[in-house]
Design an enzyme around this catalytic site. Structure first.
Site, PDB file in Angstrom:
ATOM      1  N   TYR A   1       0.796  -0.787  -0.050  1.00 31.92           N
ATOM      2  CA  TYR A   1      -0.379  -0.409   0.035  1.00 31.92           C
ATOM      3  C   TYR A   1       0.570   0.999   0.653  1.00 31.92           C
ATOM      4  CZ  TYR A   1      -2.431   3.930   2.102  1.00 31.92           C
ATOM      5  OH  TYR A   1      -3.401   4.432   2.300  1.00 31.92           O
TER       6      TYR A   1
ATOM      7  N   ASP B   1      -1.061  -6.233   9.604  1.00 40.68           N
ATOM      8  CA  ASP B   1      -2.388  -5.395   9.003  1.00 40.68           C
ATOM      9  C   ASP B   1      -3.792  -5.998   8.575  1.00 40.68           C
ATOM     10  OD1 ASP B   1      -3.653  -3.736   7.952  1.00 40.68           O
ATOM     11  OD2 ASP B   1      -2.208  -2.196   7.970  1.00 40.68           O
TER      12      ASP B   1
ATOM     13  N   ILE C   1      -6.866  -4.924   8.146  1.00 36.44           N
ATOM     14  CA  ILE C   1      -8.041  -4.633   8.178  1.00 36.44           C
ATOM     15  C   ILE C   1      -8.756  -4.902   6.653  1.00 36.44           C
ATOM     16  CG2 ILE C   1      -7.108  -2.463   8.723  1.00 36.44           C
ATOM     17  CD1 ILE C   1      -6.885  -0.755   6.020  1.00 36.44           C
TER      18      ILE C   1
ATOM     19  N   LYS D   1     -12.515  -1.154   6.102  1.00 38.55           N
ATOM     20  CA  LYS D   1     -13.333  -1.801   5.067  1.00 38.55           C
ATOM     21  C   LYS D   1     -14.059  -2.849   5.220  1.00 38.55           C
ATOM     22  CE  LYS D   1      -9.759   0.614   3.648  1.00 38.55           C
ATOM     23  NZ  LYS D   1     -10.083   1.360   2.901  1.00 38.55           N
TER      24      LYS D   1
END
Length: 458
Positions: free
Chosen positions: A143, A228, A230, A270
């Site tokens: 990202y 991570d 999410i 999300k």
């Protein structure tokens, strides 16, 4: 005089990822008012299931109106709240996290730190785990915002773990070791590995073998793993999603030192489609990290009103179960629409099973296999085709020609328009390539005929 931080350029705002978002804001597509505008396909946002959320809100007016059993609790929520967070919300949040993971793992609300989104959570973890001059290893592509979130204020460095399309961009032991050695050459102390699972931008879940490889690597090097997660609730297809916590439990590592070196980042941006609510969290079995992160969280709190509303929503397990299942089905259907549209234009995607985007292979459309050619193609798609997509170079992909395309933040109508535009562009590009080839052949033929004619004169 201003501070050094105010004038440094390490924020990452000049990335093509951020520049594309800025260009969209100048000329946004609207089917009536601006049909020639730019269609936003660079924003990982889910707008497919708002009707489910709005339906719940209509059925639960007390939660929206800040009431409990019909009586107003406005004053209670408006006054100061401890920055540890509302117990009811933390309890509901850990149960929701467990539900998403098939209740294969459980989470303790006392080990959870609330933050204003996952951006804040990731930065806070960097402050807790590393110092200036330390490094975290990140598998590529990753990202683009991590260059801002992890580095800008903390001054922690990122060393890429370069992954290849040859194996679907999976992490390998040689790539891990190479990144670790590269950090040492740069005189950086490696404090950990940060992964996104499911992956942004790949849209894939990590395999059990990959997770076990990472755990073994972290154990050998005595470093941390930040996972991570999410997008954990967006996994809509096989293989099943496996959390780092589940992988640890499967290896019976809960009573080892490694247990305290695993840290999870999560948010509702999300999985519950609420990025504007700024709800994020850190989960860690390390008491010192939880204590430090809790103190730091006072700089980015979640409002009590938001916590109250969401504690009511997440406590409705019938709703959350129904929402997750329907949302995943909608994501799968929309992803299939994108893949089908791209295939009709001769463009392939990496096989994926999660997320709000596809990792798209446009290497065959490059004028040359270089990042400069990728930049040229990105500009054409942005300004001529009118689609904002994210080039692989902004995600630190080692191979030019890959792009991330988001599919859940636009309407079905806008997606159809986008696919028509991209097909028209590809067809035109192929026609131009054919014309260029014919021109080259014609020039060679003319040269040969001219040479033969000159030879006949002697």
């Amino acid at each position: 005089m201003l501070s050094r931080k105010s004038s440094c350029d390490s924020h990452g705002q000049d990335s093509f990822y951020f520049l594309g978002l800025q260009e969209y804001e100048k000329n946004p597509y609207h089917n009536v008012h601006n049909p020639m505008g730019i269609i936003q396909m660079g924003l990982a946002e889910n707008q497919l299931s708002f009707d489910l959320l709005e339906s719940w809100l209509a059925r639960n007016p007390d939660a929206v109106c800040l009431k409990r059993n019909g009586a107003s609790i406005f004053k209670e929520l408006a006054l100061f709240q401890d920055y540890h967070g509302l117990p009811a919300f933390k309890n509901a949040l850990v149960k929701f996290m467990a539900e998403i993971r098939g209740n294969k793992v459980k989470f303790d609300p006392n080990k959870l730190v609330l933050t204003a989104g996952s951006t804040s959570a990731n930065e806070t973890l960097m402050f807790c785990l590393a110092e200036r001059g330390d490094a975290f290893l990140l598998p590529t592509p990753y990202y683009p915002g991590f260059d801002r979130d992890l580095k800008w204020r903390t001054e922690v460095e990122i060393v890429p773990i370069h992954c290849s399309s040859s194996n679907g961009f999976q992490i390998t032991e040689p790539s891990l070791e190479k990144a670790y050695q590269q950090a040492q050459k740069l005189d950086l102390k490696v404090k950990g590995v940060l992964i996104t699972n499911p992956s942004n931008p790949l849209g894939t879940t990590m395999t059990r073998d990959e997770l076990n490889l990472l755990i073994s690597f972290a154990m050998a090097k005595k470093i941390h793993i930040v996972s991570d997660e999410i997008y954990s609730g967006t996994a809509f297809d096989c293989p099943d999603y496996i959390s780092i916590t589940e992988a640890l439990l499967d290896r019976h590592l809960e009573n080892t030192d490694m247990w305290s070196r695993i840290h999870i980042v999560y948010s509702l941006s999300k999985d519950l489609s609420l990025p504007g609510f700024r709800v994020g969290m850190i989960y860690s079995n390390n008491g010192t990290v939880v204590s430090a992160a809790t103190k730091m969280s006072s700089f980015g709190l979640i409002s009590s009103q938001t916590q109250h509303l969401l504690s009511n929503m997440l406590s409705d397990t019938k709703f959350t179960s129904n929402y997750t299942k329907k949302n995943q089905k909608r994501l799968r259907k929309r992803k299939e629409m994108l893949v089908s549209g791209l295939q009709s234009a001769g463009i392939k995607c990496l096989e994926s099973n999660a997320g709000l985007f596809c990792w798209v292979d446009m290497r065959h459309l490059l004028s040359s296999q270089t990042f400069e050619a990728e930049k040229e193609l990105w500009k054409k798609i942005l300004f001529e085709v009118g689609l904002n997509i994210s080039p692989g170079s902004s995600c630190h992909c080692l191979e030019p020609g890959w792009f991330r395309i988001c599919f859940a933040n636009i309407s079905e109508e806008a997606l159809h328009v986008a696919m028509k535009r991209i097909k028209k562009f590809v067809d035109k590009s192929y026609q131009q390539m054919v014309c260029d080839q014919r021109s080259v052949i014609h020039n060679w033929q003319s040269r040969i005929l001219s040479y033969n004619h000159e030879a006949d004169r002697y």
